[in-house]
Design a protein around this motif. Structure first.
Motif, short mmCIF file in Angstrom:
data_model
loop_
_atom_site.label_atom_id
_atom_site.label_comp_id
_atom_site.label_asym_id
_atom_site.label_seq_id
_atom_site.Cartn_x
_atom_site.Cartn_y
_atom_site.Cartn_z
N PHE A 1 0.79 -1.23 -0.21
CA PHE A 1 0.16 -0.09 0.03
C PHE A 1 1.03 1.32 0.15
CE2 PHE A 1 -2.17 3.39 2.30
CZ PHE A 1 -3.50 3.24 1.57
N VAL A 2 1.77 1.40 0.84
CA VAL A 2 2.73 2.45 1.01
C VAL A 2 3.47 2.89 -0.46
CG1 VAL A 2 4.91 3.35 1.92
CG2 VAL A 2 3.23 2.19 3.49
N ALA A 3 3.87 1.65 -1.16
CA ALA A 3 4.52 1.90 -2.27
C ALA A 3 3.57 2.38 -3.32
CB ALA A 3 5.07 0.61 -2.84
N ALA A 4 2.32 1.96 -3.31
CA ALA A 4 1.23 2.37 -4.22
C ALA A 4 1.21 3.99 -4.10
CB ALA A 4 -0.05 1.56 -4.14
N MET A 5 1.10 4.42 -2.93
CA MET A 5 1.03 5.65 -2.47
C MET A 5 2.23 6.63 -2.79
SD MET A 5 -2.00 6.62 -0.80
CE MET A 5 -2.54 5.47 -2.20
N LEU B 1 2.64 6.75 7.05
CA LEU B 1 2.68 5.29 7.27
C LEU B 1 4.00 4.61 7.44
CD1 LEU B 1 0.02 4.58 4.34
CD2 LEU B 1 -0.39 4.63 7.06
N LEU B 2 5.11 5.16 6.92
CA LEU B 2 6.51 4.53 7.03
C LEU B 2 6.66 4.68 8.53
CD1 LEU B 2 9.09 5.81 4.27
CD2 LEU B 2 8.27 3.45 4.92
N LEU C 1 10.22 -2.55 -5.70
CA LEU C 1 9.75 -3.85 -6.66
C LEU C 1 8.17 -3.74 -6.93
CD1 LEU C 1 10.04 -6.83 -7.65
CD2 LEU C 1 9.44 -7.59 -5.36
N PHE C 2 7.38 -3.25 -5.72
CA PHE C 2 5.99 -3.07 -5.57
C PHE C 2 5.87 -1.81 -6.86
CE2 PHE C 2 5.38 -4.90 -1.44
CZ PHE C 2 5.02 -6.15 -1.67
#
Length: 291
Positions: free
Chosen positions: A71-75, A165-166, A185-186
Motif C-alpha cells: 500500500f505504501v509503495a502504491a501511495m 505510514l512509514l 519492486l512493488f
C-alpha cells in the motif's frame, strides 16, 4: 541521533532535487515520465538484492508488513510521481511542483488528526514559514486550471500518506535495504501494469538514456529513499517533512545552474524563508534535547 536524522533527511532532499535535471535530459532522448519512474525503480533492485545478501538479510517479509509496504509503495512510489507528472500538463512544472510541496502540511494534519500527535509551537511556526517560502516559487497565473491544481495537491497528499505510514506502521524501522527493495519492486510492478494498459512505455531509447536512468535510480530509489527512511525513523514524519523542503531549494539552484532557468528575487527570497524555517526547527530540536 537527531543531528544524524537532520543530515540524512537534508541529503535525501538534495538528491531528489538534483534528479529533475537528469530526468529532463532523458526526455530529450525520447523518454517519458511513466517509463522514467518504472526504470528508476527497476534498476535499483539488483543493487539492493546484492546488499541484502551481503548482510545476510532475509528477503521475505511477514504477511502484515508485505501488505503494508504494498500500500505504501502504491501511495509514494507509484501514485505520487504519476499524479505530479500529470499535473505538469495542466499547470506547468513550476506550479505543479510548488503545489506538491504543500505535503508537509498534509503530513502535519494526518499526524494530528489520525494519530493525535502534538506539533508544538516551534514546528507550527516552522511549517508556516516554510509554506510561505514555497509560495514564492508559485506561478499564480496557472491556478485557473482546477484539474491541474487538484492533481498536484493530490500528489502531495499521497506522498504525505507515504511518509506518515512509514513511521506510524513501524516500516521506517525495517532494514533500509529490505524496505527500499520491496518499495521499488512493488512500484515497478504497479507501473508496468499501468504502462501496459496505457501503451506509453518507451523502450527504444539510446544507451546514454539508459545509463542516465541508472544514475537516477541510484540517486533516488536507492540513496535518497534509504536516507529518508532513516531520517523519518529518527525525527518522525512531521519533522522530517519540513527538512525535506530543502528539495525545492536544491531544484531552484540546479535549474539555474544546469537548465539556465531564471533565478528571480522572489525565488531567492523563498529559499531564504525556507532556510530560516529549518534553522528555527533545528534550534527548537536542539533546545529540546538539552532539557
Amino acid at each position: 541521533m537527531k543531528t544524524a536524522g537532520i543530515i540524512f533527511t537534508i541529503l535525501s532532499a538534495l538528491l531528489f532535487a538534483i534528479s529533475p535535471v537528469l530526468v529532463s535530459w532523458t526526455y530529450g532522448w525520447g523518454n517519458n515520465p511513466l517509463t522514467m519512474v518504472l526504470f528508476r525503480n527497476l534498476f535499483v533492485l539488483p543493487v539492493l538484492f546484492v546488499l541484502m545478501k551481503r548482510d545476510h538479510i532475509a528477503v521475505r517479509l511477514p504477511r502484515d508488513q508485505f501488505f503494508q509496504l504494498l500500500f505504501v509503495a502504491a501511495m509514494g512510489s507509484c501514485l505520487t510521481p504519476l499524479l505530479l507528472y500529470s499535473s505538469y500538463t495542466y499547470v506547468g512544472v513550476g506550479t505543479g511542483t510548488t503545489l506538491h510541496f504543500f505535503y508537509p502540511i498534509f503530513v502535519a494534519l494526518f499526524c494530528r488528526f489520525f494519530y493525535h500527535e502534538k506539533l508544538g509551537q516551534a514546528k507550527v511556526l516552522a511549517l508556516i514559514l516554510a509554506l510561505t517560502g514555497t509560495l514564492f516559487f508559485m506561478d499564480f497565473s496557472n491556478l485557473k486550471n482546477l484539474a491541474g491544481v487538484a492533481t498536484a495537491l493530490a500528489s502531495g497528499m499521497t506522498y504525505a500518506f507515504y511518509m506518515v505510514l512509514l513511521e506510524k506502521k513501524g516500516l521506517s524501522r525495517l532494514n533500509p535495504f529490505l524496505c527500499s527493495f520491496w518499495l521499488a519492486l512493488f512500484a515497478a510492478a504497479d507501473l508496468f501494469v499501468v504502462g501496459s494498459f496505457t501503451d506509453v512505455l518507451c523502450f527504444q531509447q539510446p544507451v546514454i538514456s539508459y545509463l542516465t536512468m541508472i544514475v537516477i535510480a541510484m540517486m533516488t530509489s536507492f540513496l535518497a529513499v534509504v536516507l529518508l527512511q532513516k531520517g523519518i525513523e529518527t525525527l518522525g514524519s512531521s519533522t522530517a517533512s519540513i527538512f525535506c523542503l530543502f528539495e525545492p531549494i536544491g531544484s531552484v539552484i540546479c535549474g539555474a545552474l544546469f537548465l539556465h532557468e531564471n533565478l528571480t528575487p522572489a525565488k531567492i527570497l523563498g529559499c531564504l524563508i525556507i532556510i530560516l524555517a529549518v534553522v528555527l526547527l533545528i534550534l527548537a530540536e536542539w533546545q529540546k534535547s538539552e532539557r
